[in-house]
Design a protein around this motif. Sequence first.
Motif, PDB file in Angstrom:
ATOM      1  N   GLY A 260      19.850   4.773   8.570  1.00 53.61           N
ATOM      2  CA  GLY A 260      20.583   3.550   8.256  1.00 53.61           C
ATOM      3  C   GLY A 260      22.081   3.697   8.143  1.00 53.61           C
ATOM      4  O   GLY A 260      22.763   2.759   7.766  1.00 53.61           O
ATOM      5  N   GLY A 261      22.631   4.838   8.440  1.00 53.32           N
ATOM      6  CA  GLY A 261      24.079   5.004   8.358  1.00 53.32           C
ATOM      7  C   GLY A 261      24.471   6.303   7.686  1.00 53.32           C
ATOM      8  O   GLY A 261      23.650   7.198   7.499  1.00 53.32           O
ATOM      9  N   THR A 262      25.745   6.385   7.313  1.00 50.99           N
ATOM     10  CA  THR A 262      26.305   7.595   6.715  1.00 50.99           C
ATOM     11  C   THR A 262      26.746   7.328   5.280  1.00 50.99           C
ATOM     12  O   THR A 262      27.361   6.300   4.998  1.00 50.99           O
ATOM     13  CB  THR A 262      27.520   8.087   7.535  1.00 50.99           C
ATOM     14  N   SER A 263      26.417   8.255   4.389  1.00 47.42           N
ATOM     15  CA  SER A 263      26.909   8.245   3.012  1.00 47.42           C
ATOM     16  C   SER A 263      27.786   9.473   2.846  1.00 47.42           C
ATOM     17  O   SER A 263      27.497  10.533   3.395  1.00 47.42           O
ATOM     18  CB  SER A 263      25.749   8.331   2.009  1.00 47.42           C
ATOM     19  N   SER A 264      28.865   9.329   2.083  1.00 44.04           N
ATOM     20  CA  SER A 264      29.762  10.452   1.860  1.00 44.04           C
ATOM     21  C   SER A 264      29.929  10.694   0.373  1.00 44.04           C
ATOM     22  O   SER A 264      29.809   9.776  -0.435  1.00 44.04           O
ATOM     23  CB  SER A 264      31.129  10.176   2.487  1.00 44.04           C
TER      24      SER A 264
ATOM     25  N   ASN B 114      34.717  19.892  -2.242  1.00 44.71           N
ATOM     26  CA  ASN B 114      33.710  19.920  -1.186  1.00 44.71           C
ATOM     27  C   ASN B 114      33.396  18.480  -0.800  1.00 44.71           C
ATOM     28  O   ASN B 114      33.110  17.655  -1.665  1.00 44.71           O
ATOM     29  CB  ASN B 114      32.454  20.638  -1.666  1.00 44.71           C
ATOM     30  N   ILE B 115      33.440  18.219   0.487  1.00 44.49           N
ATOM     31  CA  ILE B 115      33.152  16.881   1.008  1.00 44.49           C
ATOM     32  C   ILE B 115      31.882  16.962   1.834  1.00 44.49           C
ATOM     33  O   ILE B 115      31.706  17.890   2.624  1.00 44.49           O
ATOM     34  CB  ILE B 115      34.325  16.375   1.868  1.00 44.49           C
ATOM     35  N   LEU B 116      31.008  15.988   1.647  1.00 43.62           N
ATOM     36  CA  LEU B 116      29.732  15.943   2.369  1.00 43.62           C
ATOM     37  C   LEU B 116      29.555  14.575   2.999  1.00 43.62           C
ATOM     38  O   LEU B 116      29.740  13.551   2.336  1.00 43.62           O
ATOM     39  CB  LEU B 116      28.567  16.217   1.411  1.00 43.62           C
ATOM     40  N   HIS B 117      29.205  14.569   4.276  1.00 41.80           N
ATOM     41  CA  HIS B 117      28.847  13.348   4.989  1.00 41.80           C
ATOM     42  C   HIS B 117      27.375  13.489   5.363  1.00 41.80           C
ATOM     43  O   HIS B 117      27.004  14.415   6.103  1.00 41.80           O
ATOM     44  CB  HIS B 117      29.692  13.166   6.246  1.00 41.80           C
ATOM     45  N   LEU B 118      26.533  12.599   4.847  1.00 37.61           N
ATOM     46  CA  LEU B 118      25.091  12.636   5.096  1.00 37.61           C
ATOM     47  C   LEU B 118      24.705  11.463   5.977  1.00 37.61           C
ATOM     48  O   LEU B 118      24.878  10.301   5.594  1.00 37.61           O
ATOM     49  CB  LEU B 118      24.320  12.584   3.769  1.00 37.61           C
ATOM     50  N   ARG B 119      24.205  11.791   7.173  1.00 34.76           N
ATOM     51  CA  ARG B 119      23.745  10.758   8.104  1.00 34.76           C
ATOM     52  C   ARG B 119      22.238  10.596   7.982  1.00 34.76           C
ATOM     53  O   ARG B 119      21.501  11.577   7.912  1.00 34.76           O
ATOM     54  CB  ARG B 119      24.095  11.135   9.545  1.00 34.76           C
ATOM     55  N   GLY B 120      21.824   9.353   7.991  1.00 33.73           N
ATOM     56  CA  GLY B 120      20.412   9.015   8.006  1.00 33.73           C
ATOM     57  C   GLY B 120      20.208   7.913   9.027  1.00 33.73           C
ATOM     58  O   GLY B 120      21.140   7.523   9.734  1.00 33.73           O
TER      59      GLY B 120
END
Length: 158
Positions: free
Chosen positions: A137-141, A129-135
């Motif tokens: 200040g940018g994106t964390s994966s 499972n891959i997750l890209h979290l945008r906030g």
Amino acid sequence: MVGNLPLSGDEIRHDYFVSVAEAEFDPSTGRVKVAMKLFTDDLEAMLKKNFDVAPYLGGPNEDGRVDSLLTNYLSTRFRIKGETEFQWVGKEVNPDATWLYFTIQMDRNTTEITITHSVFFDMFEDQVNILHLRGVGGTSSAYFNKEKPQQILTIRHE
């Protein structure tokens, strides 16, 4: 086919097992909006195995319990530490892939999110499972598998 065992008489039509989720954290509300893409045949196999239903996703004969069953499954397999509310939004079914939409409420001042993402780990040994979290200040994966079902992601409030 997974290994040499068919699932409920159905054969899985692909050789890899992966989901991709796009999430967006809104610091003004503390709400995380999630869009998760899963293979439709895997989703139907999970519903058959875990809930003993023939879901017929997206068709005129779709089981009326599907949305509540998906909410039940996702709210136990996609968890954010400290969450206060899981809310189902809906789904978009296509023959190959289905998008699931939901939101999770959490503390809006959070700077780190501990996420457990174990969707389909009960179905497939090599599920990823891959997750890209945008906030703001940018994106964390993050990359989740059976050996590492939990990750900590940082949220920047810039």
